[in-house]
Design a protein around this motif. Structure first.
Motif, PDB file in Angstrom:
ATOM      1  N   MET A   1     -84.557 -69.245  -1.780  1.00 47.00           N
ATOM      2  CA  MET A   1     -84.037 -70.410  -2.492  1.00 47.00           C
ATOM      3  C   MET A   1     -82.575 -70.197  -2.870  1.00 47.00           C
ATOM      4  O   MET A   1     -82.232 -70.079  -4.054  1.00 47.00           O
ATOM      5  CB  MET A   1     -84.895 -70.688  -3.737  1.00 47.00           C
ATOM      6  N   PRO A   2     -81.690 -70.122  -1.888  1.00 44.42           N
ATOM      7  CA  PRO A   2     -80.281 -69.833  -2.184  1.00 44.42           C
ATOM      8  C   PRO A   2     -79.598 -70.941  -2.983  1.00 44.42           C
ATOM      9  O   PRO A   2     -79.863 -72.124  -2.781  1.00 44.42           O
ATOM     10  CB  PRO A   2     -79.656 -69.682  -0.792  1.00 44.42           C
ATOM     11  N   ILE A   3     -78.758 -70.515  -3.907  1.00 42.93           N
ATOM     12  CA  ILE A   3     -77.874 -71.417  -4.648  1.00 42.93           C
ATOM     13  C   ILE A   3     -76.516 -70.718  -4.690  1.00 42.93           C
ATOM     14  O   ILE A   3     -76.288 -69.843  -5.516  1.00 42.93           O
ATOM     15  CB  ILE A   3     -78.368 -71.691  -6.083  1.00 42.93           C
ATOM     16  N   HIS A   4     -75.623 -71.073  -3.779  1.00 47.32           N
ATOM     17  CA  HIS A   4     -74.335 -70.370  -3.664  1.00 47.32           C
ATOM     18  C   HIS A   4     -74.563 -68.862  -3.632  1.00 47.32           C
ATOM     19  O   HIS A   4     -73.850 -68.099  -4.290  1.00 47.32           O
ATOM     20  CB  HIS A   4     -73.419 -70.716  -4.844  1.00 47.32           C
ATOM     21  N   GLN A   5     -75.554 -68.422  -2.871  1.00 47.58           N
ATOM     22  CA  GLN A   5     -75.959 -67.024  -2.924  1.00 47.58           C
ATOM     23  C   GLN A   5     -74.986 -66.109  -2.207  1.00 47.58           C
ATOM     24  O   GLN A   5     -74.419 -66.474  -1.181  1.00 47.58           O
ATOM     25  CB  GLN A   5     -77.350 -66.883  -2.303  1.00 47.58           C
ATOM     26  N   HIS A   6     -74.802 -64.909  -2.775  1.00 51.44           N
ATOM     27  CA  HIS A   6     -73.969 -63.896  -2.134  1.00 51.44           C
ATOM     28  C   HIS A   6     -74.609 -63.511  -0.806  1.00 51.44           C
ATOM     29  O   HIS A   6     -75.831 -63.328  -0.715  1.00 51.44           O
ATOM     30  CB  HIS A   6     -73.842 -62.674  -3.045  1.00 51.44           C
ATOM     31  N   SER A   7     -73.791 -63.375   0.228  1.00 45.43           N
ATOM     32  CA  SER A   7     -74.302 -63.148   1.580  1.00 45.43           C
ATOM     33  C   SER A   7     -75.165 -61.894   1.694  1.00 45.43           C
ATOM     34  O   SER A   7     -76.134 -61.862   2.460  1.00 45.43           O
ATOM     35  CB  SER A   7     -73.135 -63.066   2.577  1.00 45.43           C
ATOM     36  N   SER A   8     -74.842 -60.852   0.928  1.00 46.40           N
ATOM     37  CA  SER A   8     -75.613 -59.609   1.012  1.00 46.40           C
ATOM     38  C   SER A   8     -77.042 -59.802   0.518  1.00 46.40           C
ATOM     39  O   SER A   8     -77.988 -59.216   1.060  1.00 46.40           O
ATOM     40  CB  SER A   8     -74.931 -58.496   0.210  1.00 46.40           C
ATOM     41  N   GLN A   9     -77.205 -60.631  -0.506  1.00 49.12           N
ATOM     42  CA  GLN A   9     -78.550 -60.906  -1.015  1.00 49.12           C
ATOM     43  C   GLN A   9     -79.366 -61.687   0.006  1.00 49.12           C
ATOM     44  O   GLN A   9     -80.557 -61.420   0.215  1.00 49.12           O
ATOM     45  CB  GLN A   9     -78.456 -61.682  -2.326  1.00 49.12           C
ATOM     46  N   VAL A  10     -78.734 -62.655   0.668  1.00 48.74           N
ATOM     47  CA  VAL A  10     -79.416 -63.455   1.675  1.00 48.74           C
ATOM     48  C   VAL A  10     -79.857 -62.592   2.849  1.00 48.74           C
ATOM     49  O   VAL A  10     -81.006 -62.666   3.308  1.00 48.74           O
ATOM     50  CB  VAL A  10     -78.513 -64.600   2.170  1.00 48.74           C
ATOM     51  N   SER A  11     -78.966 -61.737   3.333  1.00 53.20           N
ATOM     52  CA  SER A  11     -79.289 -60.909   4.499  1.00 53.20           C
ATOM     53  C   SER A  11     -80.397 -59.910   4.183  1.00 53.20           C
ATOM     54  O   SER A  11     -81.274 -59.662   5.027  1.00 53.20           O
ATOM     55  CB  SER A  11     -78.036 -60.183   4.999  1.00 53.20           C
ATOM     56  N   ARG A  12     -80.378 -59.330   2.991  1.00 52.42           N
ATOM     57  CA  ARG A  12     -81.435 -58.382   2.615  1.00 52.42           C
ATOM     58  C   ARG A  12     -82.781 -59.085   2.526  1.00 52.42           C
ATOM     59  O   ARG A  12     -83.805 -58.566   2.993  1.00 52.42           O
ATOM     60  CB  ARG A  12     -81.109 -57.708   1.276  1.00 52.42           C
ATOM     61  N   GLY A  13     -82.795 -60.266   1.935  1.00 46.50           N
ATOM     62  CA  GLY A  13     -84.035 -61.019   1.817  1.00 46.50           C
ATOM     63  C   GLY A  13     -84.618 -61.370   3.174  1.00 46.50           C
ATOM     64  O   GLY A  13     -85.831 -61.240   3.412  1.00 46.50           O
ATOM     65  N   ARG A  14     -83.773 -61.793   4.087  1.00 47.45           N
ATOM     66  CA  ARG A  14     -84.245 -62.167   5.424  1.00 47.45           C
ATOM     67  C   ARG A  14     -84.731 -60.947   6.202  1.00 47.45           C
ATOM     68  O   ARG A  14     -85.717 -61.041   6.952  1.00 47.45           O
ATOM     69  CB  ARG A  14     -83.122 -62.889   6.176  1.00 47.45           C
ATOM     70  N   GLU A  15     -84.043 -59.833   6.040  1.00 47.45           N
ATOM     71  CA  GLU A  15     -84.476 -58.607   6.715  1.00 47.45           C
ATOM     72  C   GLU A  15     -85.885 -58.234   6.263  1.00 47.45           C
ATOM     73  O   GLU A  15     -86.749 -57.881   7.084  1.00 47.45           O
ATOM     74  CB  GLU A  15     -83.507 -57.463   6.409  1.00 47.45           C
ATOM     75  N   HIS A  16     -86.118 -58.318   4.964  1.00 47.78           N
ATOM     76  CA  HIS A  16     -87.439 -57.984   4.426  1.00 47.78           C
ATOM     77  C   HIS A  16     -88.511 -58.937   4.944  1.00 47.78           C
ATOM     78  O   HIS A  16     -89.592 -58.504   5.369  1.00 47.78           O
ATOM     79  CB  HIS A  16     -87.410 -58.023   2.897  1.00 47.78           C
TER      80      HIS A  16
END
Length: 270
Positions: free
Chosen positions: A61-76
Motif C-alpha cells: 500500500m505505497p503512499i509516496h513510498q521510498h523506493s528501497s522499501q518498495v523493492s524489499r517488500g516485493r522481493e519478499h
C-alpha cells in the motif's frame, strides 16, 4: 546493551503457526491479510501466516513510498509466493487517496503536528484498505507489531497499524523477530535494513524517531519489568531508560483498554 534472542526458534515458529491456524479455523475464515512494508516484522508475520496453508494475502500500500522499501517488500512477496502456493498478493497505491485527503482538511501553523497527523493518516488509510480486503475475501487482519513496539514504547498508530484482528508476534522482542527471520530465510535485504515505519515518505529510521535502538529499548523494557529506576543507571543506560520510560508513559493510552464511563446505579430509574 546488545540483546540476543532467548527463544527456541523452531518451537516458537511451530507454536505460532498452530495458534494462527486454530484461531482462523475457529473463526471460520479463509486465512489472513497482511500489510507488507519491506520490514522484518511484516516479513516474519506473513511467513508465519503462509505456513498455516490458509490463504495469505500480502498487500502493498505505497503512499509516496521510498523506493528501497518498495523493492524489499516485493522481493519478499515474490520469494514467499515461490515457497507457498497459498500466498497471494495485491497492490493498492494510496498516494492519490492521501493527496485528496490533504486537499480537504484545514491547514495549521504547527507543521510538526501536521506532519505527525498526516503520518498517522497514512497508517489509518492502510488499515482501512486491509479491512476492505479482509471483508471481501473472508480474512483476518494479522498485526505486525512486536512486543517492544506494542507494549514497551507504543510505537504504532492507534487505529492504524494498531487496528488488527490478531497479533502473532506481539509477545516477541525485536531480537526474537530477527531470530525467526533468520530461521525463516527472510531476504537479507530486509534483515539488514534499518527498521523504519515508512510513514513520512522518506528514509528516516525508527531509531532516529525514538532516540534509541531496539536493542537498547529491549534492554530498558526488561529492566523496567524488574522494577528498576533511572537512578539505578548512569550515562547512556540512564538516557535510554529515560527515553523508554517517557515513551511508555506517553503512549499508555494505546496499550490500555479504552476508558468506559460506567453509569452508576443512582443515575438509573428504579
Amino acid at each position: 546493551m546488545s540483546k540476543k534472542s532467548k527463544i527456541k526458534v523452531v518451537e516458537t515458529n511451530d507454536f505460532i503457526v498452530s495458534w494462527l491456524r486454530d484461531y482462523a479455523t475457529n473463526a471460520k475464515v479463509n486465512g489472513f491479510v497482511i500489510g507488507i512494508s519491506g520490514g522484518v516484522d511484516s516479513a516474519v508475520t506473513s511467513t508465519l501466516c503462509a505456513q498455516t496453508g490458509l490463504t495469505t494475502l500480502c498487500v502493498e500500500m505505497p503512499i509516496h513510498q521510498h523506493s528501497s522499501q518498495v523493492s524489499r517488500g516485493r522481493e519478499h512477496i515474490e520469494q514467499l509466493k515461490k515457497r507457498f502456493p497459498n500466498v497471494k498478493n495485491a497492490e493498492t497505491d494510496l498516494t492519490t487517496v492521501f493527496e485528496s485527503f490533504k486537499k480537504v482538511i484545514p491547514s495549521h501553523e504547527d507543521t510538526v503536528k501536521i506532519d505527525l497527523s498526516l503520518a498517522n493518516t497514512r497508517a489509518r488509510l492502510r488499515m482501512t484498505t486491509l479491512y476492505y480486503y479482509a471483508g471481501i475475501y473472508g480474512l483476518l487482519v494479522a498485526g505486525t507489531g512486536n512486543k517492544v513496539e506494542d507494549f514497551g514504547v507504543g510505537f504504532y498508530t492507534k487505529y492504524g497499524d494498531g487496528g488488527v484482528d490478531l497479533s502473532p508476534i506481539a509477545d516477541l522482542m525485536k531480537s526474537d523477530v530477527y531470530a525467526l527471520g533468520d530461521y525463516l530465510n527472510i531476504p537479507n535485504s530486509i534483515q539488514n535494513a534499518a527498521p523504519t515505519d515508512g510513514l513520512f515518505g522518506d528514509s528516516r529510521t525508527d531509531e532516529e524517531q525514538l532516540g534509541a535502538s531496539y536493542d537498547e529499548l529491549e534492554w530498558a523494557m526488561l529492566e523496567a519489568e524488574n522494577y528498576k529506576k533511572k537512578e539505578d543507571f548512569l550515562g547512556r543506560e540512564r538516557d535510554v531508560f529515560e527515553i523508554f520510560s517517557k515513551l511508555n508513559k506517553a503512549n499508555k493510552h494505546k496499550m490500555n483498554p479504552i476508558p468506559i464511563c460506567i453509569i452508576p446505579e443512582f443515575c438509573k430509574k428504579k
